[in-house]
Design an enzyme around this catalytic site. Structure first.
Site, PDB file in Angstrom:
ATOM      1  N   TYR A   1       0.849  -1.196   0.000  1.00 47.35           N
ATOM      2  CA  TYR A   1       0.000   0.000   0.000  1.00 47.35           C
ATOM      3  C   TYR A   1       0.882   1.242   0.000  1.00 47.35           C
ATOM      4  O   TYR A   1       1.869   1.277   0.735  1.00 47.35           O
ATOM      5  CB  TYR A   1      -0.907   0.021   1.239  1.00 47.35           C
ATOM      6  CG  TYR A   1      -2.370  -0.099   0.843  1.00 47.35           C
ATOM      7  CD1 TYR A   1      -2.969   0.928   0.125  1.00 47.35           C
ATOM      8  CD2 TYR A   1      -3.118  -1.213   1.161  1.00 47.35           C
ATOM      9  CE1 TYR A   1      -4.297   0.822  -0.269  1.00 47.35           C
ATOM     10  CE2 TYR A   1      -4.441  -1.322   0.769  1.00 47.35           C
ATOM     11  CZ  TYR A   1      -5.021  -0.295   0.044  1.00 47.35           C
ATOM     12  OH  TYR A   1      -6.323  -0.394  -0.356  1.00 47.35           O
TER      13      TYR A   1
ATOM     14  N   GLU B 116      -0.549   4.837  -0.419  1.00 46.38           N
ATOM     15  CA  GLU B 116      -1.371   6.036  -0.656  1.00 46.38           C
ATOM     16  C   GLU B 116      -0.547   7.286  -0.401  1.00 46.38           C
ATOM     17  O   GLU B 116       0.303   7.311   0.497  1.00 46.38           O
ATOM     18  CB  GLU B 116      -2.594   6.018   0.262  1.00 46.38           C
ATOM     19  CG  GLU B 116      -3.628   5.028  -0.219  1.00 46.38           C
ATOM     20  CD  GLU B 116      -4.836   4.956   0.693  1.00 46.38           C
ATOM     21  OE1 GLU B 116      -4.930   5.722   1.661  1.00 46.38           O
ATOM     22  OE2 GLU B 116      -5.692   4.095   0.429  1.00 46.38           O
TER      23      GLU B 116
ATOM     24  N   ASP C 114      -6.610  14.415 -24.219  1.00 42.19           N
ATOM     25  CA  ASP C 114      -6.562  12.988 -23.892  1.00 42.19           C
ATOM     26  C   ASP C 114      -5.885  12.289 -25.070  1.00 42.19           C
ATOM     27  O   ASP C 114      -6.487  12.077 -26.119  1.00 42.19           O
ATOM     28  CB  ASP C 114      -8.003  12.491 -23.701  1.00 42.19           C
ATOM     29  CG  ASP C 114      -8.078  11.000 -23.418  1.00 42.19           C
ATOM     30  OD1 ASP C 114      -7.041  10.312 -23.525  1.00 42.19           O
ATOM     31  OD2 ASP C 114      -9.187  10.520 -23.097  1.00 42.19           O
TER      32      ASP C 114
ATOM     33  N   THR D 116      -3.407   6.678 -21.683  1.00 45.63           N
ATOM     34  CA  THR D 116      -3.256   5.311 -21.192  1.00 45.63           C
ATOM     35  C   THR D 116      -1.819   4.909 -21.514  1.00 45.63           C
ATOM     36  O   THR D 116      -1.164   5.532 -22.356  1.00 45.63           O
ATOM     37  CB  THR D 116      -4.202   4.339 -21.919  1.00 45.63           C
ATOM     38  OG1 THR D 116      -4.014   4.490 -23.332  1.00 45.63           O
ATOM     39  CG2 THR D 116      -5.652   4.596 -21.578  1.00 45.63           C
TER      40      THR D 116
ATOM     41  N   LYS E 202      -1.855   1.340 -24.915  1.00 45.29           N
ATOM     42  CA  LYS E 202      -2.282   1.296 -26.324  1.00 45.29           C
ATOM     43  C   LYS E 202      -1.028   1.480 -27.184  1.00 45.29           C
ATOM     44  O   LYS E 202      -0.122   0.650 -27.105  1.00 45.29           O
ATOM     45  CB  LYS E 202      -3.352   2.350 -26.574  1.00 45.29           C
ATOM     46  CG  LYS E 202      -4.592   2.234 -25.664  1.00 45.29           C
ATOM     47  CD  LYS E 202      -5.659   3.184 -26.129  1.00 45.29           C
ATOM     48  CE  LYS E 202      -6.630   3.616 -25.079  1.00 45.29           C
ATOM     49  NZ  LYS E 202      -7.596   2.662 -24.605  1.00 45.29           N
TER      50      LYS E 202
ATOM     51  N   ARG F  78      -1.232  -2.047 -18.609  1.00 44.58           N
ATOM     52  CA  ARG F  78      -2.521  -1.350 -18.542  1.00 44.58           C
ATOM     53  C   ARG F  78      -2.426  -0.288 -17.468  1.00 44.58           C
ATOM     54  O   ARG F  78      -2.076  -0.586 -16.332  1.00 44.58           O
ATOM     55  CB  ARG F  78      -3.639  -2.313 -18.135  1.00 44.58           C
ATOM     56  CG  ARG F  78      -3.834  -3.501 -19.024  1.00 44.58           C
ATOM     57  CD  ARG F  78      -5.203  -4.080 -18.823  1.00 44.58           C
ATOM     58  NE  ARG F  78      -6.162  -3.221 -19.474  1.00 44.58           N
ATOM     59  CZ  ARG F  78      -6.348  -3.178 -20.792  1.00 44.58           C
ATOM     60  NH1 ARG F  78      -5.671  -3.949 -21.598  1.00 44.58           N
ATOM     61  NH2 ARG F  78      -7.236  -2.361 -21.318  1.00 44.58           N
TER      62      ARG F  78
END
Ligand code: PLP
Length: 487
Positions: free
Chosen positions: A79, A81, A256, A285, A288, A294
């Protein structure tokens, strides 16, 4: 694969690399098998299926074994954060290392002032960007007007008034049927609910972006956010012009580049076609055309950096540290000179595919392409997109149906098929291969008939699917996926 295609593709690691990757995967699959053999089995089958399909889905690619292997580690268990050097959890020093590396590579690769590597996906990256813009342009000045430093310092009434303002801003983006994405203000998506939204389209005659029409819409609507970028527009965008429009109406320019980031990284899109020097915030992203794991990335100017940096906890939970590590590896790959060769081949191959369709009499939205996408209007074959997609799949050709501008068949059945070249270019396909792909696609579609008035049912003439599948397998065998990798 020819020497030329080898040079243009990461799948040229040499025999040792392939042997090492094979050993790694064989060992990993044995471990998985000992717990749940069906998952190991499906994993093997997935590789076999991917190896034997002509993948023309514009948003997919094949990441390198280095990127894939990076995701399968204990970073997944941590974790973290917060942000680099500023975590809500202890013992994040190694996550700090990989997150900082991913951000550094992204800044260097794209020439950005700031990069944020945490978003889990493209949608998350867009949410971070939208909320960073709202925080910078609405929340921060609202707090200043009320003489407060933090939202927790506000009275209930003041907070409600500020919340009302945050939820009542305007966004202008490209419409879905002309190539925009769901997150650019489409009502069923949260972007269409958060913002009072309006859409710009393309010229009905040419299918091209009409900057004068975008400017007119912006002048009338006065959006806080002007969104540029697309999922299914087969042309380049002039971001300098979009900047001028944003400046004229006082909007924030948000780009984007999820689809075409690889072409920006590989310096195929430069100058006015490179969004980074022109936009306030750019999202992408990483899986692609960029050919990474991903995930998502946000790039921003210094003005927006402190707001983007609060993506967690603003809209994100704990970052996927294993994926951030893989982003760092993929971005390091994209900084190699070979990636520029790869990116140029993506565009050259798309042109070869488009030319292959045109010379066989097919109709393309905008009449061609100058990016990685070709959008075929299948109504000239008497088919819906759904029928064409299924007939192609039966023949070993994997595509996805897509709306064309003002689509008479709607967003479900559609009238188009979207093709993209990034994945097959990674396998080493060249222009001649893509001409052959066009020939095979036309062969399937011209031998497919709709059944009655159904928009979904169809019949393919006897023998066509099997013949095309065999021809596709030949092309695939000549350009193997992960050559030398054995499971
Ligand atoms: N933005 C654009 C332009 C896209 O095309 C996509 C995905 O197709 C996304 C955002 C969303 O990406 P993800 O599926 O990673 O959330």
């Amino acid at each position: 694969m020819t020497a030329e295609s080898l040079a243009a593709s990461y799948v040229a690691p040499g025999a040792d690399y392939a042997a090492t990757a094979s050993e790694a995967y064989q060992a990993a699959l044995r471990v998985i098998e000992s717990v749940e053999p069906r998952v190991a089995d499906a994993t093997r089958k997935e590789l076999a299926d991917q190896r034997d399909s002509l993948k023309l889905i514009a948003s997919e690619n094949y990441a390198s074994p280095a990127v894939l292997l990076t995701m399968g580690t204990w970073f997944s268990d941590k974790y973290a954060e917060g942000t680099v050097g500023h975590r809500f959890y202890a013992a994040c020093q190694n996550v700090d290392t990989v997150e900082a590396l991913a951000a550094e590579h992204a800044r260097e690769l794209f020439g950005a002032q700031y990069a944020y590597a945490q978003p889990h996906s493209g949608i998350d990256a867009n949410l971070v960007a939208y909320w960073a813009i709202l925080a910078a342009k609405v929340e921060a000045p609202g707090l200043a007007d009320l003489g407060a430093k933090h939202v927790n310092d506000l009275s209930e009434a003041d907070w409600e008034s500020l919340r009302g303002k945050l939820g009542n801003q305007r966004l202008l983006g490209m419409s879905l049927d002309t190539g925009g994405h769901l997150t650019h203000g489409f009502r069923p998506n949260i972007s269409g609910k958060m913002f009072h939204q309006r859409q710009y389209g393309t010229d009905p005659q040419t299918g091209l972006l009409d900057y004068d029409a975008v400017a007119a819409a912006a002048r009338e609507f006065k959006p806080l956010v002007l969104v540029a970028g697309y999922s299914a527009y087969p042309r380049r965008v002039n971001f300098a012009k979009m900047r001028e429009i944003a400046d004229e109406v006082g909007a924030v320019l948000f780009v984007d580049m999820a689809h075409f980031a690889g072409l920006v990284a590989g310096k195929v899109f430069t100058g006015d076609e490179d969004p980074v020097p022109h936009a306030d915030i750019v999202t992408t992203t990483t899986h692609k055309s960029l050919r990474g794991p991903r995930g998502g990335l946000v790039l921003a100017t210094e003005e927006y950096a402190p707001f983007v940096d609060k993506g967690c906890p603003m809209v994100l939970g704990g970052p996927l540290s294993h994926v951030m590590a893989a982003k760092a590896v993929a971005l390091a790959e994209a900084r190699q000179a070979e990636f520029g060769v790869y990116a140029q081949r993506i565009a050259d191959n798309a042109k070869a595919l488009a030319d292959g369709f045109l010379k066989r009499g097919a109709t393309l939205v905008t009449g061609g392409t100058d990016n990685h996408i070709v959008l075929l209007d299948v109504t000239s074959f008497g088919l819906t997109g759904r029928q064409a997609e299924s007939a192609l799949l039966d023949s070993g050709v994997v595509t996805n149906r897509n709306a064309v501008p003002a689509d008479a068949n709607g967003a479900w059945y559609t009238s188009g098929i979207r093709f993209g070249t990034p994945a097959l270019t990674s396998r080493g396909f060249g222009a001649d291969d893509f001409d052959r792909v066009a020939e095979l696609v036309v062969e399937v579609l011209s031998n497919t008939q709709p059944e009655g008035s159904s928009k979904a049912k169809y019949t393919i003439a006897d023998g066509v699917a099997a013949r095309v599948h065999a021809a596709a397998s030949e092309l695939l065998a000549a350009n193997p996926l992960y050559p030398g990798l054995q499971l």
